[in-house]
Design a protein around this motif. Structure first.
Motif, short mmCIF file in Angstrom:
data_model
loop_
_atom_site.label_atom_id
_atom_site.label_comp_id
_atom_site.label_asym_id
_atom_site.label_seq_id
_atom_site.Cartn_x
_atom_site.Cartn_y
_atom_site.Cartn_z
N LEU A 103 0.80 -1.23 0.00
CA LEU A 103 0.00 0.00 0.00
C LEU A 103 0.84 1.28 0.00
O LEU A 103 0.39 2.32 -0.46
N ARG A 106 1.45 2.38 -3.49
CA ARG A 106 0.18 2.76 -4.11
C ARG A 106 -0.23 4.15 -3.66
O ARG A 106 -0.72 4.95 -4.45
N TYR A 107 -0.07 4.43 -2.37
CA TYR A 107 -0.53 5.71 -1.84
C TYR A 107 0.58 6.76 -1.74
O TYR A 107 0.52 7.65 -0.91
N MET A 128 -10.44 2.27 -8.99
CA MET A 128 -9.45 2.08 -7.93
C MET A 128 -8.69 3.38 -7.70
O MET A 128 -8.37 4.08 -8.64
N THR A 129 -8.40 3.62 -6.42
CA THR A 129 -7.72 4.86 -6.04
C THR A 129 -6.31 4.56 -5.59
O THR A 129 -6.12 3.61 -4.86
N PRO A 130 -5.33 5.40 -5.94
CA PRO A 130 -5.34 6.45 -6.95
C PRO A 130 -5.14 5.84 -8.34
O PRO A 130 -4.31 4.99 -8.51
N VAL A 182 -2.71 2.50 -9.52
CA VAL A 182 -3.19 1.11 -9.59
C VAL A 182 -3.71 0.83 -10.99
O VAL A 182 -4.78 1.28 -11.37
N PRO A 232 -12.90 -2.48 -2.72
CA PRO A 232 -12.26 -2.55 -4.04
C PRO A 232 -11.63 -1.24 -4.48
O PRO A 232 -10.68 -1.24 -5.25
N ARG A 233 -12.15 -0.14 -3.98
CA ARG A 233 -11.58 1.14 -4.40
C ARG A 233 -10.20 1.37 -3.78
O ARG A 233 -9.32 1.95 -4.40
N PHE A 234 -10.04 0.86 -2.55
CA PHE A 234 -8.86 1.27 -1.79
C PHE A 234 -7.78 0.21 -1.62
O PHE A 234 -6.63 0.54 -1.33
N ALA A 235 -8.14 -1.06 -1.72
CA ALA A 235 -7.10 -2.09 -1.51
C ALA A 235 -7.40 -3.30 -2.40
O ALA A 235 -8.54 -3.65 -2.62
#
Ligand code: SF4
Ligand code: SF4
Ligand code: SF4
Lengths: 163, 324
Positions: free
Chosen positions: A34, A37-38, B79-81, B85, B189-192
């Motif tokens: 993560l 990703r972030y 999906m973010t960001p 992704v 699903p959007r975040f992980a």
């Protein structure tokens, strides 16, 4: 004098303990894909958060440091119980969760050795227990800190055991 | 190697195999089943000189594992960001067979060049090597990639969230992602998460039923041999000695359960293959988990040292008390 005040932990131990916990939390979170990703790994000086092998080693080292201090405190606590230091309810819950994390973490390390074998179901269970106990302890510890709950009874001072 | 000599060599090898074939099949097949049932570590040997690039193994793998292939739901959730992704969608490219994809867990890599003044063209079936100390499984944060008792490394598609760490830590970048399938869709699903990672699972169901993996069974050249690791390694070493050849996979990444045997050194083969996404290299690989034993020893030693330190400090306290 320490022996008279029944203090379980030295200030330097608390600093090392808290630092090792901070590193454990960070390197533990960095096991999840993560940080890259972030964009956290994009911050100058934070590239290491996306290096899985580095964080793996870091997690082990921080765990060893934390285990050293924990074992020392556990022994001192067992001895000082005679002198009427008791864990509070909130303290007992946190210590139990902490033990679950330590034990499941140890099994995780053993599972990574090619000589030892755990079935797929056991492997997944160990990992989920480690993750869940970590998350619950995080929430409870935060609550305890905000609500000013102590680890031990019989002493009001927070210095008796680290928060 | 002129193509004439090479063919003569191949023929003699093929003869050897066909002569030994009956015995080999009889001895290896029950041995494998027995080993699988006894929960022994299984390994495969691939005599790459005999591969004729017929593609039967690739087709057999696709057929045998068809029911495990992803059927993604579309449209994919945002999906973010978004810039970070990437959607990885192979569902419209299911027919790709010249590289690894979620729908193609085995492909044939060709190495064509010149070694010791002789031309060669060798075909190498590529898939997961089933490492003995697999970083993909050891470092999976979610417990989805696991090691089976027979040494098969498997990604559980019921649990995998598709974060792709297994691919990032695999020295050959073997696992491949399909977006839009799996557990992440039911979580956040959007975040992980981002789908499921796929790779060769050594036909684990077939193995438990006492059958050979599809690619091994179908190969007309009987190129692969599977059995207890020790025996297969011995055979690979004998074959390497026999053909004055080289082995890849016995030492790589601390040891895998796949041994490629080739008459041409692997650094030469490596220079002559197409490398890139889905097409892994043949370079030497250090054991990426080499420090696990030392680090685990530290985990055992640290609390013991802590207890000793505790005892010492209690003793010191007592002495102080006695003095005062
Ligand atoms: S080759 Fe890669 S995917 Fe296969 S077991 Fe080894 S690390 Fe895992
Ligand atoms: S062992 Fe099974 S899954 Fe793996 S490449 Fe062969 S056929 Fe495919
Ligand atoms: S089936 Fe055998 S000979 Fe044909 S491509 Fe596969 S490994 Fe090579």
């Amino acid at each position: 004098m320490m022996s008279q005040k029944n203090i379980i932990s030295h200030p330097w131990e608390r600093i090392i303990f808290k630092s090792s916990i901070t590193v454990l939390i960070l390197s533990g979170l960095a096991q999840m894909p993560l940080f890259k990703r972030y964009y956290i790994a994009d911050f100058p000086g934070f590239a290491w958060t996306a290096d899985y092998h580095f964080n793996h080693v870091l997690h082990y080292i921080a765990a060893a440091v934390m285990l050293f201090i924990t074992a020392k405190w556990a022994l001192t606590y067992t001895k000082k119980r005679k002198n009427k230091i008791r864990l509070s309810i909130s303290g007992s819950i946190r210590v139990s969760l902490f033990l679950i994390i330590i034990i499941s973490g140890f099994f995780r390390a053993v599972k990574n050795l090619p000589e030892f074998y755990f079935s797929p179901v056991t492997t997944t269970a160990i990992i989920w227990i480690h993750l869940a106990a970590g998350a619950i302890l995080g929430i409870i510890a935060l609550y305890a800190r905000l609500a000013g709950k102590n680890y031990t009874t019989s002493f009001k001072s927070k210095a008796d055991f680290p928060a | 190697m002129s193509s004439k000599t090479k063919n003569a060599d191949k023929l003699s090898r093929r003869n050897f195999l066909s002569l030994a074939g009956a015995g080999l099949a009889a001895s290896i097949l029950p041995g494998t089943v027995e080993a699988a049932q006894k929960n022994q570590e299984l390994a495969t040997m691939l005599d790459i000189e005999t591969c004729i690039n017929c593609g039967e193994c690739v087709r057999a793998c696709r057929k045998a594992n068809r029911n495990k292939f992803p059927e993604p739901e579309k449209p994919f959730p945002d999906m973010t960001p978004q810039q970070r992704v990437r959607v990885e969608d192979w569902s419209e490219k299911r027919n790709v067979t010249d590289r690894l994809t979620p729908y193609n867990w085995l492909f044939i890599q060709t190495s064509k060049g010149n070694y010791n003044g002789l031309d060669f063209e060798l075909h190498i079936p590529r898939r997961c090597l089933h490492c003995q100390n697999p970083p993909c499984a050891n470092l999976c944060p979610w417990g989805a990639a696991v090691r089976e008792v027979n040494g098969t490394i498997r990604i559980n598609d019921k649990i995998c969230l598709g974060g792709g760490k297994c691919r990032d830590v695999c020295p050959w970048l073997i696992p491949h992602r399909q977006t839009g399938v799996g557990l992440y869709l039911d979580l956040l699903p959007r975040f992980a998460g981002n789908g499921i990672m796929y790779k060769c699972d050594r036909c684990y169901q077939r193995l438990t039923q006492g059958q050979l993996p599809a690619c091994i069974e179908v190969c007309p050249m009987q190129l692969q041999t599977i059995g207890p690791r020790k025996e297969i390694l011995k055979q690979a070493r004998e074959l390497a000695e026999d053909i004055n050849g080289f082995i890849y996979g016995d030492q790589e990444n601390g040891g895998t359960n796949t041994f490629y045997v080739s008459p041409v050194p692997f650094d030469v083969l490596n220079k002559n293959i197409v490398k890139g996404p889905g097409s892994p290299h043949l370079e030497p690989v250090k054991n990426s988990m080499a420090n696990s034993e030392f680090l685990t020893a530290a985990l055992v030693g640290a609390p013991i040292a802590g207890l000793a330190a505790g005892l010492l400090s209690l003793k010191a306290d007592k002495q102080k008390r006695n003095k005062s």
